[in-house]
Write a protein that holds these residues in place. Structure first.
Motif, PDB file in Angstrom:
ATOM      1  N   ASP A 116       0.963   6.734  -6.445  1.00  0.00           N
ATOM      2  CA  ASP A 116      -0.417   7.502  -6.990  1.00  0.00           C
ATOM      3  C   ASP A 116       0.324   9.639  -6.423  1.00  0.00           C
ATOM      4  N   THR A 117       1.463   9.814  -5.612  1.00  0.00           N
ATOM      5  CA  THR A 117       1.559  10.524  -5.190  1.00  0.00           C
ATOM      6  C   THR A 117       2.995  11.467  -6.022  1.00  0.00           C
ATOM      7  N   VAL A 176       4.402  13.541   2.032  1.00  0.00           N
ATOM      8  CA  VAL A 176       4.277  11.521   1.435  1.00  0.00           C
ATOM      9  C   VAL A 176       3.992  10.805   2.921  1.00  0.00           C
ATOM     10  N   ARG A 228       0.726  -1.183   0.242  1.00  0.00           N
ATOM     11  CA  ARG A 228       0.166   0.157   0.235  1.00  0.00           C
ATOM     12  C   ARG A 228       0.626   1.953   0.039  1.00  0.00           C
ATOM     13  N   ALA A 229       1.907   1.010   0.206  1.00  0.00           N
ATOM     14  CA  ALA A 229       2.566   2.453   0.725  1.00  0.00           C
ATOM     15  C   ALA A 229       3.070   2.802  -0.591  1.00  0.00           C
ATOM     16  N   LEU A 242       2.295   8.648   4.923  1.00  0.00           N
ATOM     17  CA  LEU A 242       2.626   7.521   5.623  1.00  0.00           C
ATOM     18  C   LEU A 242       2.761   6.584   6.671  1.00  0.00           C
ATOM     19  N   GLN A 291       1.894   1.839  -3.694  1.00  0.00           N
ATOM     20  CA  GLN A 291       1.305   2.529  -3.833  1.00  0.00           C
ATOM     21  C   GLN A 291       0.683   3.806  -4.421  1.00  0.00           C
ATOM     22  N   TYR A 292       0.637   4.320  -2.913  1.00  0.00           N
ATOM     23  CA  TYR A 292       0.579   5.190  -2.372  1.00  0.00           C
ATOM     24  C   TYR A 292       1.700   7.026  -3.433  1.00  0.00           C
TER      25      TYR A 292
END
Length: 229
Positions: A53-54, A62, A46-47, A66, A49-50
């Motif tokens: 995405d950012t 960022v 998930r991290a 997180l 992907q974040y």
């Protein structure tokens, strides 16, 4: 000041004028490990992907999203900068093909050029030195130079003010991420273009509101120079 419709072209660095080669994600992985995040599993996935995405946003922002506390976010940010700087030395960096020529062509035509980044000032300067780009732009800005990084308009508006541009509708912005598009739109730029040389694809860039999507910085320079009042 130029008589062109566009007086200022604002460019992102990694993914737009500088080939990234996955270095941001590699540096993030090193930073996440340094602050104790497990190396595999749903949380790391998930991290990652974040981060994708950012892409383009200020790295400390960022990391604050997180991690639960400011100390951990700052520790991760320092670890990221150290890892990215080491990768610059180890792997090296290269410009997007045609980038240097495009920037110089715009400046020769009287268009001011600003390079912006979500990296720290130190990493920005190491990138510019590694590329021998210390004099390629009229201005280079990191988030700390402007107040806030992307997706806020500060980087673009700071460039406009420092370079004496007449109005926001005489500014063009190019970036490879939705954060770059959001910044240009928030600043009111006349052209807010996405490039296909970096993190996000055409569908994402258009969905974010890009006025144009171009294959690379080369085509963007032509777009700027042919824009009419």
């Amino acid at each position: 000041m130029s008589d062109n419709a566009i007086q200022l072209a604002v460019f992102d660095m990694a993914g737009t004028t500088v080939a990234d080669g996955g270095l941001v994600v590699r540096a993030f992985d090193a930073a996440a490990t340094a602050v104790g995040m497990e190396t595999e599993g749903p949380r790391r996935d998930r991290a990652r992907q974040y981060v994708l995405d950012t892409m383009g946003q200020s790295k400390i922002v960022v990391f604050r999203a997180l991690f639960d506390d400011e100390d951990t976010a700052r520790q991760a940010d320092r670890a990221f900068e150290a890892a990215y700087d080491a990768l610059i030395e180890e792997v090296g960096v290269t410009p997007i093909p045609g980038a240097a020529a495009a920037l110089r062509k715009l400046r020769a035509a009287g268009v001011r050029v600003a390079l912006t980044t979500g990296f720290s000032r130190g990493t920005r300067d190491r990138l510019l030195t590694a590329l021998d780009w210390t004099d390629i732009a009229d201005l280079t800005l990191a988030p700390a130079d402007a107040g806030r990084g992307r997706p806020y308009p500060d980087l673009v508006l700071t460039a406009l003010l420092r370079l004496g541009v007449d109005a926001v509708d005489r500014v063009a912005v190019l970036g490879d991420t939705t954060s770059d598009i959001a910044t240009g739109l928030a600043a009111g730029a006349r052209i807010v273009a996405g490039t296909l040389t970096g993190a996000h694809d055409e569908a994402r860039l258009r969905a974010a509101g890009a006025t144009h999507v171009v294959p690379s910085v080369t085509e963007f320079a032509e777009l700027v120079l042919t824009e009419h009042s």
